[in-house]
Design a protein around this motif. Structure first.
Motif, mmCIF file in Angstrom:
data_model
loop_
_atom_site.group_PDB
_atom_site.id
_atom_site.type_symbol
_atom_site.label_atom_id
_atom_site.label_comp_id
_atom_site.label_asym_id
_atom_site.label_seq_id
_atom_site.Cartn_x
_atom_site.Cartn_y
_atom_site.Cartn_z
ATOM 1 N N UNK A 154 0.788 -1.229 0.000
ATOM 2 C CA UNK A 154 0.000 0.000 0.000
ATOM 3 C C UNK A 154 0.808 1.260 0.000
ATOM 4 N N UNK A 155 2.104 1.182 -0.046
ATOM 5 C CA UNK A 155 2.931 2.382 -0.130
ATOM 6 C C UNK A 155 2.748 2.966 -1.530
ATOM 7 N N UNK A 156 2.507 4.270 -1.527
ATOM 8 C CA UNK A 156 2.282 4.933 -2.805
ATOM 9 C C UNK A 156 3.357 5.979 -3.069
ATOM 10 N N UNK A 157 3.777 6.063 -4.315
ATOM 11 C CA UNK A 157 4.739 7.081 -4.748
ATOM 12 C C UNK A 157 4.097 7.810 -5.913
ATOM 13 N N UNK A 158 4.030 9.115 -5.771
ATOM 14 C CA UNK A 158 3.386 9.926 -6.800
ATOM 15 C C UNK A 158 4.445 10.511 -7.730
ATOM 16 N N UNK A 159 4.309 10.210 -9.030
ATOM 17 C CA UNK A 159 5.194 10.797 -10.023
ATOM 18 C C UNK A 159 4.390 11.870 -10.775
ATOM 19 N N UNK A 160 4.790 13.095 -10.573
ATOM 20 C CA UNK A 160 4.059 14.226 -11.153
ATOM 21 C C UNK A 160 5.052 15.049 -11.982
ATOM 22 N N UNK A 161 4.545 15.530 -13.138
ATOM 23 C CA UNK A 161 5.369 16.336 -14.033
ATOM 24 C C UNK A 161 6.671 15.595 -14.321
ATOM 25 N N UNK A 162 6.528 14.435 -14.896
ATOM 26 C CA UNK A 162 7.623 13.477 -14.982
ATOM 27 C C UNK A 162 8.735 13.904 -15.926
ATOM 28 N N UNK A 163 8.479 14.842 -16.797
ATOM 29 C CA UNK A 163 9.580 15.260 -17.665
ATOM 30 C C UNK A 163 10.533 16.221 -16.963
ATOM 31 N N UNK A 164 10.101 16.775 -15.839
ATOM 32 C CA UNK A 164 10.953 17.677 -15.062
ATOM 33 C C UNK A 164 11.120 17.122 -13.649
ATOM 34 N N UNK A 165 11.368 15.878 -13.550
ATOM 35 C CA UNK A 165 11.447 15.233 -12.223
ATOM 36 C C UNK A 165 12.850 14.699 -11.898
ATOM 37 N N UNK A 166 13.488 14.070 -12.854
ATOM 38 C CA UNK A 166 14.783 13.421 -12.592
ATOM 39 C C UNK A 166 15.881 14.044 -13.434
ATOM 40 N N UNK A 167 17.072 13.895 -12.898
ATOM 41 C CA UNK A 167 18.268 14.226 -13.659
ATOM 42 C C UNK A 167 19.322 13.167 -13.360
ATOM 43 N N UNK A 168 20.299 13.115 -14.241
ATOM 44 C CA UNK A 168 21.347 12.116 -14.040
ATOM 45 C C UNK A 168 22.090 12.401 -12.740
ATOM 46 N N UNK A 169 22.381 11.360 -12.035
ATOM 47 C CA UNK A 169 23.030 11.501 -10.728
ATOM 48 C C UNK A 169 24.396 12.167 -10.880
ATOM 49 N N UNK A 170 24.572 13.210 -10.092
ATOM 50 C CA UNK A 170 25.854 13.901 -10.112
ATOM 51 C C UNK A 170 25.971 14.936 -11.197
ATOM 52 N N UNK A 171 24.941 15.082 -11.989
ATOM 53 C CA UNK A 171 24.963 16.104 -13.044
ATOM 54 C C UNK A 171 23.673 16.914 -12.964
ATOM 55 N N UNK A 172 23.586 17.876 -13.774
ATOM 56 C CA UNK A 172 22.343 18.634 -13.868
ATOM 57 C C UNK A 172 21.604 18.339 -15.175
ATOM 58 N N UNK A 173 21.905 17.202 -15.737
ATOM 59 C CA UNK A 173 21.284 16.832 -17.004
ATOM 60 C C UNK A 173 19.917 16.235 -16.728
ATOM 61 N N UNK A 174 18.890 16.897 -17.218
ATOM 62 C CA UNK A 174 17.520 16.440 -16.997
ATOM 63 C C UNK A 174 17.255 15.216 -17.862
#
Lengths: 446, 316
Positions: free
Chosen positions: B68-88
C-alpha cells in the motif's frame, strides 16, 4: 647260647646299621608336621583384606598341590626287591652282604624294579667310612651324574620298602617304640623325610634355583612397562557444568610404570615384598577457545599506558599433556608356585605414596577457562590436587621364567586402586584413579 | 637383541614423555560485513522491494506497492536528472525507466538492512516507517531535480502527530538528518477503492527517507558486555525497543570491551541483541532489560545455526 645271642645281636647290628626302615603310615603326619617350619604370625593389622584373600587363595592352591602329591604317594608302588633283599639278609645271614650294590632308583617312574639295597656296613664302606652312608641316589641327584648338577629338589632320595616284607614288630630292637627313635637308638640310619620334590616325575632343568635347599631367598626385581590409568570424575557439589567441561576437555593418554623391588621368600613359597614403585600417567587436555583475542600494543616512551594498535579475533587451540607421577612404597605379600623353569606368584598389598607430582592444564573451577597447574606457570585460581596420594591397594600376578638359577625374567600384570581421590575435598569434582599395569622385569635371586 | 628391544622401549617412553604442549592462534577474517549481507539477504521479505518498469512515461503516475505504499510521479519530464549532473532526464524520453521502492515497516527489517533510528547528535527517534526510492534510466542512476519532491504515502492505521521527515545518505552508519518538513497524517483511496490511513511524506531526495519523532526523555549511556572475543570485527549489536519502532546500534569500545550507546532514553524496555560470526559459527545473544542510568548489561550469547539466527532476527 650267650655267644650266639650276642652274635645274633651283632649280626642285627651290622645288617641294620645302614638299613632304612619304612615307617608305618601313622608316623607320617607327625613327621611332616615336625618338618614343617612353624609360620610366624604377623599382626593382622598389616594385612589388607585383599592381601589376605589373595594369600588365602594361594595357600589353598598350595594345599591342593600337596594333596595331589599325597595322592600320588598313596598310589606309589613299593620297591619289592628291596624288601626281599632285606628278608633274604635276615633269613640268610651267611649271604654275601658286601656285594656291590647298584641301586639306582629310576626316578622317572619311581618304581624301582631291581634295585638292591646298599646294606654294606659302615666299616666296610670304602667310600664313606666314618660318614653316614648314602643309600640311594636319585638320577636327578646323583653326584656321579654331572649332567645335571643344579637340578632342583630331589636333594636326598629316600629308600622305600614295604612293611609287608620287613616285619618290624618282630624286631626286638624296634618293638614297642617309635620307629624313628628306635632306629636312632639302634644307631640305625636316619629316616629321611619323604619330600615331595623327590617324587616329581619331570626332570628338573638345571636353570632353576634350588628353593628346596634354600627355602629362604632374597629376590631383587627391576621392572618397567606400560599402564592404563582409568580415571573417574564425579561431581561432588552438583557442579555438573564444570564436570562436563572437564570430561569434554580431558582424555586418557599413555601411562607407564617402573620399579625396584626387594622380595623376601620364606618357607619356599611365601613372599614379602617392598621397594619403590613409580607410576606416571598422562592425560591430554584440549581446549579450543573460539573467542580468543590478541592485542597488538605499542609502548611509547614517557607513556606508561600502551596504545592498542591492532586487534585480532581468532581461535586459540591449546593442547597440553597433563602428567601425573606417583612414587610409592608398596608392601605386599605373595605366594609363589613353581613348575620347572617357570612359575607364578600372586601378590597383594598396599602402597604408601611418598611423592605425587603433577603438571598440566585443566578448566579452572572458578573462571571456567583453561588454567595451568604445577610447574612455574601455574595460573589456576585454587588448589585442586592433594600433595600426596592416599594409600593404594593393589594386586599382581607374576609369571616368571628362569634364565639361570639366579635370574628370572617375568611378566606381571598389576592392578592398583588409589583409595581416595587425588583432588582436594574443597574441589567440586572427585578425581579417582585405578591403574592397570603390565610389568616386564628381571629378577635376581640371592 | 633383547637389550636392543629394551632400548627401543625406553626411547619410545622418553619420546612420549617429552611431548610438548601445543598452543596455536588462528585469526578469523572480519565477519561483520558478511553478517550484514546475510541478514539483508535472508531476513526481509522479498515483497518489501517493489520495482516498477516504465517506458516513455509521459503522464503523472501513482506507483503502489503490494503493502500500500504509494509514490506519486508528477510532471515526470521535469522530475529526474542524471546523478551527479544537472542533465535532466525526461521520463517520456526514457524507454527503460525503473523505479524501485523499498519499504521498511518493522524492527527486524531495520536491523536486517543495517538501518537504525538515530538522528544527529545521537538523538534517538521513533519511526513510523522508512522507504527507499531508487530510479534508473537505462541502468543510469537518477536523482531528483532540485526544488522537486516526491509525495509518498505510508499506510498506518494508528497514526499520531509530531512526526517529521528524516533523510539518510547512502552511508547507513551515518545518523539520519531531520528535515524541516513535517509528516502529515493522511487518508487516500487505495487501489482496491477503500480509504487508507497513513502518513504522507514529501521527500526531496532519492534514497532512504523516514517518518520519525525524536524521543525527548532523559538519556544515559547504555552498554552491553559480551564475552571476550566478540568485537566490532565479528559482531553486530543493537538495542531494539520493546513495542516501539526504535533500533539503536551499539558501537564497540575496545578499551572497555563493551558495546555502548551514549544517549539511550532511560526507562524504556529494550532488547539488547548481538549477532556474531566467528569462523564458521554463528552466535546470537538476546535478552530484555530496562534502560537505566549508565547501565552495563552482560549479554551471554550462544552458538546457533544460521537458520536460527535468521529466524530470531525476523521475530524482533
Amino acid at each position: 647260647m650267650e655267644n650266639q645271642k650276642h652274635h645274633l645281636d651283632e649280626i642285627f647290628h651290622q645288617r641294620l646299621h645302614n638299613a632304612e626302615v619304612p615307617p608305618p603310615p601313622f608316623v607320617w603326619p607327625a613327621v611332616e608336621q615336625a618338618l614343617q617350619p612353624k609360620r610366624r604370625r604377623r599382626p593382622i593389622a598389616f594385612w589388607w583384606l585383599t592381601a589376605a584373600g589373595t594369600v588365602l587363595l594361594g595357600a589353598v592352591a598350595l594345599w591342593a598341590l600337596n594333596q595331589q602329591e599325597a595322592a600320588q604317594l598313596s598310589a606309589f608302588t613299593p620297591p619289592v626287591a628291596i624288601g626281599s633283599t632285606t628278608e633274604q639278609t635276615l633269613d640268610n645271614p651267611a649271604a654275601p652282604l658286601e656285594q656291590p650294590t647298584t641301586a639306582n632308583v629310576q626316578s622317572e617312574s619311581f618304581q624301582p624294579k631291581s634295585a638292591t639295597r646298599p646294606t654294606t656296613p659302615r666299616q666296610h664302606n670304602p667310600l664313606n667310612a666314618g660318614e653316614r652312608p648314602v643309600t640311594y641316589s636319585n638320577t636327578n641327584n646323583n653326584p656321579s651324574n654331572p649332567s645335571n648338577p643344579s637340578a632342583e629338589p630331589v636333594a636326598e632320595a629316600t629308600p622305600v620298602s614295604t612293611p609287608a616284607t620287613l616285619n618290624i614288630a618282630n624286631l626286638p630292637l624296634l618293638s614297642g617304640e617309635n620307629s624313628i627313635s628306635a632306629a636312632q637308638k639302634a644307631d640305625m640310619p636316619t629316616l629321611k623325610p619323604f619330600k615331595s620334590g623327590a617324587r616329581r616325575k619331570k626332570v628338573q632343568p638345571r636353570v632353576c634355583y634350588d628353593f628346596n635347599r634354600h627355602p629362604s631367598a632374597l629376590l631383587i626385581d627391576v621392572y618397567a612397562g606400560p599402564s592404563i590409568a582409568q580415571r573417574s570424575l564425579t561431581s561432588r557439589q552438583d557442579d555438573e557444568p564444570y564436570l562436563k567441561q572437564r570430561l569434554a576437555t580431558e582424555s586418557r593418554d599413555l601411562a607407564f610404570n617402573a620399579g625396584l623391588r626387594a622380595s623376601l621368600m620364606f618357607s619356599r613359597n611365601f613372599l614379602l615384598r617392598t621397594g619403590l614403585h613409580y607410576d606416571q600417567f598422562t592425560e591430554v587436555f584440549e581446549y579450543i577457545d573460539p573467542t580468543s583475542v590478541t592485542y597488538t600494543l605499542k609502548f611509547t616512551p614517557g607513556n606508561p599506558i600502551p596504545d592498542t594498535i591492532g586487534v585480532q579475533y581468532g581461535e586459540n587451540y591449546l593442547k597440553t599433556y597433563n602428567r601425573y607421577g606417583a612414587l610409592d612404597i608398596p608392601l605386599m605379600v605373595g605366594v609363589e608356585m613353581r613348575s620347572g623353569r617357570s612359575g607364578f606368584n600372586i601378590n597383594a598389598g598396599i602402597s604408601a605414596n611418598v611423592l605425587f607430582w603433577k603438571r598440566g592444564a585443566i578448566i579452572d573451577p572458578q573462571t571456567h577457562e583453561p588454567a595451568r597447574f604445577g610447574g612455574k606457570k601455574e595460573t589456576i585460581s585454587e588448589e585442586v590436587f592433594r600433595t600426596r596420594l592416599s594409600l593404594s591397594a593393589g594386586a599382581t600376578v607374576q609369571w616368571y621364567w628362569h634364565v639361570t638359577p639366579h635370574t628370572r625374567l617375568f611378566v606381571e600384570p598389576s592392578f592398583r586402586q588409589v583409595l581416595r581421590p587425588v583432588t582436594l575435598q574443597s574441589h567440586s569434582v572427585d578425581q579417582r584413579y585405578s591403574i592397570l599395569g603390565l610389568r616386564l622385569g628381571y629378577t635376581m635371586i640371592f | 637383541m633383547f637389550r636392543l628391544r629394551w632400548s627401543y622401549g625406553l626411547l619410545l617412553l622418553a619420546v612420549l614423555g617429552c611431548r610438548k604442549d601445543v598452543e596455536t592462534f588462528q585469526p578469523y577474517a572480519p565477519s561483520a560485513s558478511e553478517l550484514g549481507s546475510l541478514l539483508s539477504a535472508r531476513v526481509p521479505s522479498t515483497a518489501a522491494v517493489s520495482t516498477f518498469s516504465l517506458s516513455n512515461l509521459a503522464t503523472d503516475k501513482v506507483l503502489e506497492t503490494a503493502s500500500g505504499v504509494q509514490v506519486y510521479l508528477v510532471d515526470t519530464d521535469q522530475l529526474f536528472e542524471k546523478e551527479g549532473t544537472n542533465v535532466v532526464v525526461p521520463c517520456s524520453t526514457c524507454p527503460d525507466l525503473k523505479i524501485e521502492v523499498t519499504e521498511v515497516t518493522d524492527k527486524s527489517d531495520i536491523v536486517a538492512r543495517g538501518l537504525h533510528t538515530v538522528g544527529d547528535s545521537n538523538k534517538v527517534f521513533e519511526t513510523a516507517g522508512m522507504v527507499r526510492i531508487k530510479a534508473t534510466c537505462g541502468g543510469q542512476a537518477l536523482e531528483l531535480m532540485s526544488n522537486r519532491n516526491l509525495k509518498v504515502h505510508i499506510p498506518n492505521a494508528n497514526t499520531t502527530a509530531d512526526f517529521w521527515v528524516f533523510e539518510q545518505n547512502t552511508e547507513l552508519s551515518k545518523p539520519w538528518l531531520i528535515t524541516p518538513r513535517p509528516v502529515y497524517e493522511a487518508e487516500w483511496p487505495a487501489a482496491n477503492g477503500s480509504i487508507q490511513e497513513g502518513y504522507e511524506l514529501l521527500i526531496t531526495q532519492l534514497g532512504w527517507s523516514a517518518a520519525g519523532k525524536f524521543i525527548e526523555d532523559p538519556s544515559s549511556s547504555f552498554c552491553v558486555q559480551l564475552p571476550t572475543g566478540f568485537g566490532e570485527q565479528n559482531t553486530l549489536s543493537y538495542v531494539v525497543f520493546k513495542d516501539r519502532q526504535i533500533v539503536v546500534p551499539l558501537e564497540f569500545d575496545l578499551g572497555k570491551n563493551l558495546f555502548c550507546f551514549p544517549k539511550m532514553p532511560v526507562g524504556y524496555l529494550v532488547q539488547p541483541v548481538a549477532i556474531s560470526k566467528l569462523g564458521e559459527s554463528f552466535y546470537l545473544g538476546k535478552a530484555q532489560t530496562e534502560v537505566g542510568t549508565n547501565a552495563v548489561f552482560p549479554l551471554n550469547n550462544q552458538i546457533m545455526t544460521e537458520e536460527a539466527v535468521v529466524n530470531i532476527i525476523k521475530g524482533l
